[in-house]
Design a protein around this motif. Structure first.
Motif, PDB file in Angstrom:
ATOM      1  N   ALA A 173       0.820  -1.209   0.000  1.00 47.30           N
ATOM      2  CA  ALA A 173       0.000   0.000   0.000  1.00 47.30           C
ATOM      3  C   ALA A 173       0.851   1.255   0.000  1.00 47.30           C
ATOM      4  O   ALA A 173       1.874   1.325   0.693  1.00 47.30           O
ATOM      5  CB  ALA A 173      -0.925   0.005   1.222  1.00 47.30           C
ATOM      6  N   ILE A 174       0.423   2.238  -0.774  1.00 47.97           N
ATOM      7  CA  ILE A 174       1.066   3.551  -0.809  1.00 47.97           C
ATOM      8  C   ILE A 174      -0.009   4.616  -0.844  1.00 47.97           C
ATOM      9  O   ILE A 174      -1.195   4.330  -1.071  1.00 47.97           O
ATOM     10  CB  ILE A 174       1.994   3.714  -2.038  1.00 47.97           C
ATOM     11  N   MET A 192     -13.234   0.380   7.874  1.00 46.68           N
ATOM     12  CA  MET A 192     -13.634  -0.728   7.007  1.00 46.68           C
ATOM     13  C   MET A 192     -13.008  -2.048   7.455  1.00 46.68           C
ATOM     14  O   MET A 192     -13.655  -3.097   7.433  1.00 46.68           O
ATOM     15  CB  MET A 192     -13.276  -0.412   5.561  1.00 46.68           C
ATOM     16  N   VAL A 193     -11.730  -2.000   7.850  1.00 42.96           N
ATOM     17  CA  VAL A 193     -11.084  -3.213   8.358  1.00 42.96           C
ATOM     18  C   VAL A 193     -11.802  -3.689   9.617  1.00 42.96           C
ATOM     19  O   VAL A 193     -12.102  -4.880   9.773  1.00 42.96           O
ATOM     20  CB  VAL A 193      -9.593  -2.965   8.635  1.00 42.96           C
ATOM     21  N   ASP A 194     -12.108  -2.779  10.517  1.00 43.68           N
ATOM     22  CA  ASP A 194     -12.814  -3.128  11.754  1.00 43.68           C
ATOM     23  C   ASP A 194     -14.201  -3.687  11.463  1.00 43.68           C
ATOM     24  O   ASP A 194     -14.723  -4.516  12.227  1.00 43.68           O
ATOM     25  CB  ASP A 194     -12.935  -1.905  12.668  1.00 43.68           C
ATOM     26  N   ALA A 195     -14.797  -3.257  10.355  1.00 46.98           N
ATOM     27  CA  ALA A 195     -16.139  -3.731   9.984  1.00 46.98           C
ATOM     28  C   ALA A 195     -16.098  -5.090   9.300  1.00 46.98           C
ATOM     29  O   ALA A 195     -17.160  -5.655   8.998  1.00 46.98           O
ATOM     30  CB  ALA A 195     -16.814  -2.712   9.070  1.00 46.98           C
ATOM     31  N   ARG A 211      -4.775  -6.774   6.308  1.00 48.27           N
ATOM     32  CA  ARG A 211      -3.600  -6.535   7.149  1.00 48.27           C
ATOM     33  C   ARG A 211      -2.729  -5.421   6.584  1.00 48.27           C
ATOM     34  O   ARG A 211      -2.266  -4.547   7.330  1.00 48.27           O
ATOM     35  CB  ARG A 211      -2.795  -7.827   7.274  1.00 48.27           C
ATOM     36  N   GLU A 212      -2.508  -5.435   5.274  1.00 44.98           N
ATOM     37  CA  GLU A 212      -1.690  -4.399   4.645  1.00 44.98           C
ATOM     38  C   GLU A 212      -2.396  -3.046   4.679  1.00 44.98           C
ATOM     39  O   GLU A 212      -1.762  -2.003   4.892  1.00 44.98           O
ATOM     40  CB  GLU A 212      -1.360  -4.801   3.206  1.00 44.98           C
ATOM     41  N   VAL A 213      -3.700  -3.051   4.482  1.00 40.25           N
ATOM     42  CA  VAL A 213      -4.470  -1.804   4.530  1.00 40.25           C
ATOM     43  C   VAL A 213      -4.423  -1.207   5.934  1.00 40.25           C
ATOM     44  O   VAL A 213      -4.264   0.010   6.098  1.00 40.25           O
ATOM     45  CB  VAL A 213      -5.924  -2.042   4.088  1.00 40.25           C
ATOM     46  N   LEU A 214      -4.534  -2.039   6.942  1.00 38.07           N
ATOM     47  CA  LEU A 214      -4.493  -1.543   8.316  1.00 38.07           C
ATOM     48  C   LEU A 214      -3.119  -0.949   8.640  1.00 38.07           C
ATOM     49  O   LEU A 214      -3.032   0.091   9.311  1.00 38.07           O
ATOM     50  CB  LEU A 214      -4.815  -2.676   9.291  1.00 38.07           C
ATOM     51  N   ARG A 215      -2.051  -1.574   8.173  1.00 36.66           N
ATOM     52  CA  ARG A 215      -0.714  -1.007   8.373  1.00 36.66           C
ATOM     53  C   ARG A 215      -0.637   0.391   7.781  1.00 36.66           C
ATOM     54  O   ARG A 215      -0.158   1.340   8.422  1.00 36.66           O
ATOM     55  CB  ARG A 215       0.336  -1.915   7.709  1.00 36.66           C
ATOM     56  N   HIS A 216      -1.129   0.526   6.553  1.00 34.44           N
ATOM     57  CA  HIS A 216      -1.090   1.813   5.873  1.00 34.44           C
ATOM     58  C   HIS A 216      -1.989   2.834   6.574  1.00 34.44           C
ATOM     59  O   HIS A 216      -1.607   3.996   6.730  1.00 34.44           O
ATOM     60  CB  HIS A 216      -1.546   1.617   4.421  1.00 34.44           C
ATOM     61  N   ALA A 217      -3.165   2.408   6.991  1.00 36.40           N
ATOM     62  CA  ALA A 217      -4.112   3.310   7.646  1.00 36.40           C
ATOM     63  C   ALA A 217      -3.524   3.907   8.921  1.00 36.40           C
ATOM     64  O   ALA A 217      -3.719   5.095   9.217  1.00 36.40           O
ATOM     65  CB  ALA A 217      -5.406   2.569   7.959  1.00 36.40           C
ATOM     66  N   ARG A 218      -2.792   3.124   9.667  1.00 35.35           N
ATOM     67  CA  ARG A 218      -2.214   3.612  10.922  1.00 35.35           C
ATOM     68  C   ARG A 218      -1.110   4.638  10.669  1.00 35.35           C
ATOM     69  O   ARG A 218      -0.900   5.538  11.481  1.00 35.35           O
ATOM     70  CB  ARG A 218      -1.689   2.426  11.726  1.00 35.35           C
TER      71      ARG A 218
END
Length: 241
Positions: A173-174, A192-195, A211-218
């Motif tokens: 993710a970028i 969205m990940v939590d949902a 998992r990758e989206v959550l890393r990027h979101a944080r």
């Protein structure tokens, strides 16, 4: 490097984004590959008003008769009433905004359905199980499609790969070249990940797992928005060529 997505349901199809001007024949081929026709296209979702996502919306509506849904904050840009602004996220965005590509003209289009902040659109009436939801961050009026299959189609809420995405490292993710409010985008992705969303389909690159989206979101949650750079064409540039 530019993705649009055709979601097939039991009673019809929903198109997420319209691609660049001249993309309609590609959508037609995708429908044909599914044994469908233009009459099976029930809805066109425009995630935001940038040319690579809205460029052929008017032609697609003309061919299919399908209504267009967008957020109210994008209407004046889609209808050619006001120019867009771009907030570069790095050197590539700063160079890209100076090129003609991002400023390509497209036929003005007035959406048939406008969502307001916090409003959702149930897609069951269009033959697909899921909903369209306001997900600001890339632009003020960005929207996404969240499906009951735990997949989401998020436009440019994030990207993957190198530069515009899709070349190499498509699973990483970028930030997209432009992003108005990174912390807001991060909050929406985390929600969205939590949902329960497990797979994210992007406008550039992807797909990405949760998992990758959550890393990027944080990472995004701790960033501040940059100053917007106005696009270099007048509202007339969004009108018919």
């Amino acid at each position: 490097m530019v993705n649009a997505h055709l979601v097939e349901g039991d009673a019809g199809c929903v198109l997420v984004d319209a691609g660049l001007p001249g993309s309609a024949h590609r959508v037609g081929r995708a429908l044909e590959a599914l044994g469908r026709t233009w009459k099976d296209l029930e809805l066109i979702v425009i995630t935001h008003a940038h040319v690579d996502h809205a460029g052929d919306a008017a032609e697609l509506r003309k061919r299919s008769g399908a209504p267009i849904v967008a957020h109210a904050a994008e209407r004046e840009h889609l209808a050619g009433l006001a120019p867009m602004t771009y907030c570069p996220t790095g050197w590539f965005g700063r160079l890209f905004v100076k090129t003609p590509a991002i400023h390509e003209r497209y036929l003005r289009v007035d959406p048939d359905i406008l969502l307001s902040d916090g409003e959702t659109l149930d897609l069951s009436r269009f033959g697909v199980r899921g909903a369209v939801r306001h997900t600001p961050g890339h632009t003020k009026g960005s929207i996404s499609v969240e499906l009951d299959s735990r997949e989401a189609l998020v436009g440019d809420l994030l990207a993957s790969g190198v530069l515009l995405g899709g070349i190499v490292r498509a699973g990483h993710a970028i930030r997209p070249p432009f992003e108005e409010a990174p912390a807001t985008a991060g909050a929406e992705l985390e929600r969205m990940v939590d949902a329960g969303i497990q797979t994210f389909h992007l406008g550039h690159g992807g797909p990405l797992n949760a998992r990758e989206v959550l890393r990027h979101a944080r990472v995004l949650r701790h960033l501040r928005p940059g100053a917007p750079i106005p696009q270099r064409f007048s509202p007339e540039a969004a009108r018919a060529r």
